[in-house]
Design a protein around this motif. Structure first.
Motif, PDB file in Angstrom:
ATOM      1  N   UNK A  87       0.894  -1.171  -0.211  1.00  0.00           N
ATOM      2  CA  UNK A  87       0.008  -0.015   0.135  1.00  0.00           C
ATOM      3  C   UNK A  87       0.764   1.171  -0.085  1.00  0.00           C
ATOM      4  N   UNK A  88       0.385   2.314  -0.635  1.00  0.00           N
ATOM      5  CA  UNK A  88       1.099   3.675  -0.682  1.00  0.00           C
ATOM      6  C   UNK A  88      -0.141   4.390  -0.051  1.00  0.00           C
ATOM      7  N   UNK A  89       0.313   4.945   0.972  1.00  0.00           N
ATOM      8  CA  UNK A  89      -0.425   6.039   1.710  1.00  0.00           C
ATOM      9  C   UNK A  89       0.124   7.517   1.771  1.00  0.00           C
ATOM     10  N   UNK A  90      -0.763   8.557   1.287  1.00  0.00           N
ATOM     11  CA  UNK A  90      -0.433   9.850   1.386  1.00  0.00           C
ATOM     12  C   UNK A  90      -1.213  10.437   2.454  1.00  0.00           C
ATOM     13  N   UNK A 143      -5.919  11.188   5.388  1.00  0.00           N
ATOM     14  CA  UNK A 143      -5.248  10.395   4.496  1.00  0.00           C
ATOM     15  C   UNK A 143      -5.541  11.380   3.125  1.00  0.00           C
ATOM     16  N   UNK A 144      -4.837  11.545   2.359  1.00  0.00           N
ATOM     17  CA  UNK A 144      -5.093  12.427   1.081  1.00  0.00           C
ATOM     18  C   UNK A 144      -5.303  11.395  -0.340  1.00  0.00           C
ATOM     19  N   UNK A 145      -4.374  10.375  -0.244  1.00  0.00           N
ATOM     20  CA  UNK A 145      -4.799   9.139  -1.315  1.00  0.00           C
ATOM     21  C   UNK A 145      -4.196   7.845  -0.567  1.00  0.00           C
ATOM     22  N   UNK A 146      -4.818   7.050  -1.429  1.00  0.00           N
ATOM     23  CA  UNK A 146      -4.502   5.626  -0.627  1.00  0.00           C
ATOM     24  C   UNK A 146      -4.531   4.594  -1.950  1.00  0.00           C
ATOM     25  N   UNK A 147      -3.358   3.669  -2.203  1.00  0.00           N
ATOM     26  CA  UNK A 147      -3.367   2.722  -3.285  1.00  0.00           C
ATOM     27  C   UNK A 147      -3.081   1.702  -2.792  1.00  0.00           C
ATOM     28  N   UNK A 148      -3.778   0.233  -2.992  1.00  0.00           N
ATOM     29  CA  UNK A 148      -3.511  -0.947  -2.532  1.00  0.00           C
ATOM     30  C   UNK A 148      -3.192  -1.756  -3.751  1.00  0.00           C
ATOM     31  N   UNK A 149      -2.225  -2.727  -3.548  1.00  0.00           N
ATOM     32  CA  UNK A 149      -2.092  -3.826  -4.662  1.00  0.00           C
ATOM     33  C   UNK A 149      -2.925  -4.707  -4.722  1.00  0.00           C
ATOM     34  N   UNK A 150      -3.517  -5.201  -3.728  1.00  0.00           N
ATOM     35  CA  UNK A 150      -4.315  -6.469  -3.786  1.00  0.00           C
ATOM     36  C   UNK A 150      -3.136  -7.612  -3.311  1.00  0.00           C
TER      37      UNK A 150
END
Length: 159
Positions: A87-90, A143-150
């Protein structure tokens, strides 16, 4: 119940669409799906996390084997496995909050991969529960943005 299955498929255009379409047509939900090259040239590995009982899992396996590009289906959850997610968490991070945020990052053995004037970009790798936990702890900061790979996974050991 959550099930993690690995599907070895021919690396051909449209295979992902056919597999995901099968799930949709049959009313099976995909919680996450990751696809990438496998150890064998010309084949890709899909790792799919889905919900359902044992009967649902059996139906998914039978339906997948009906697709011409599917080579092998393995229920990873039936054996000891290693499963990871990225996960990338801004997160909003003014200079006053950064030490607190760094404490959370260090606790989860995560890392800061970018710092802006009012934000930090945190990278965390681990089991889904670990990702969920750090996200919950970052929410109060914003949290401004969140991206998870699975999830991606493999059976442990020599199997």
């Amino acid at each position: 119940m959550k099930h993690t299955i690995a599907v070895l498929v021919n690396d051909q255009p449209g295979v992902l669409q056919r597999v995901s379409g099968l799930f949709g047509r049959r009313g099976f939900n995909i919680e996450s799906i990751t696809v990438g090259q496998s150890e064998e040239s010309g084949l890709s590995r899909m790792v799919i996390v889905t919900l359902g009982d044992q009967h649902t899992l059996e139906q998914i396996e039978k339906q997948l084997y009906k697709l011409i590009d599917v080579i092998k289906v393995v229920d990873l959850g039936s054996k000891p496995m290693v499963a990871r997610e990225l996960a990338l968490i801004k997160v909003k991070a003014d200079p006053a909050n950064r030490p607190e945020i760094m404490g959370v990052v260090d606790t989860f053995r995560a890392s800061v991969v970018d710092i802006g004037s009012n934000s930090m970009l945190v990278q965390v790798v681990g089991e889904s529960q670990k990702i969920d936990a750090i996200i919950d702890l970052m929410k109060p900061y914003g949290i401004k943005e969140l991206s998870r790979t699975g999830v991606t996974a493999m059976i442990r050991g020599n199997a």
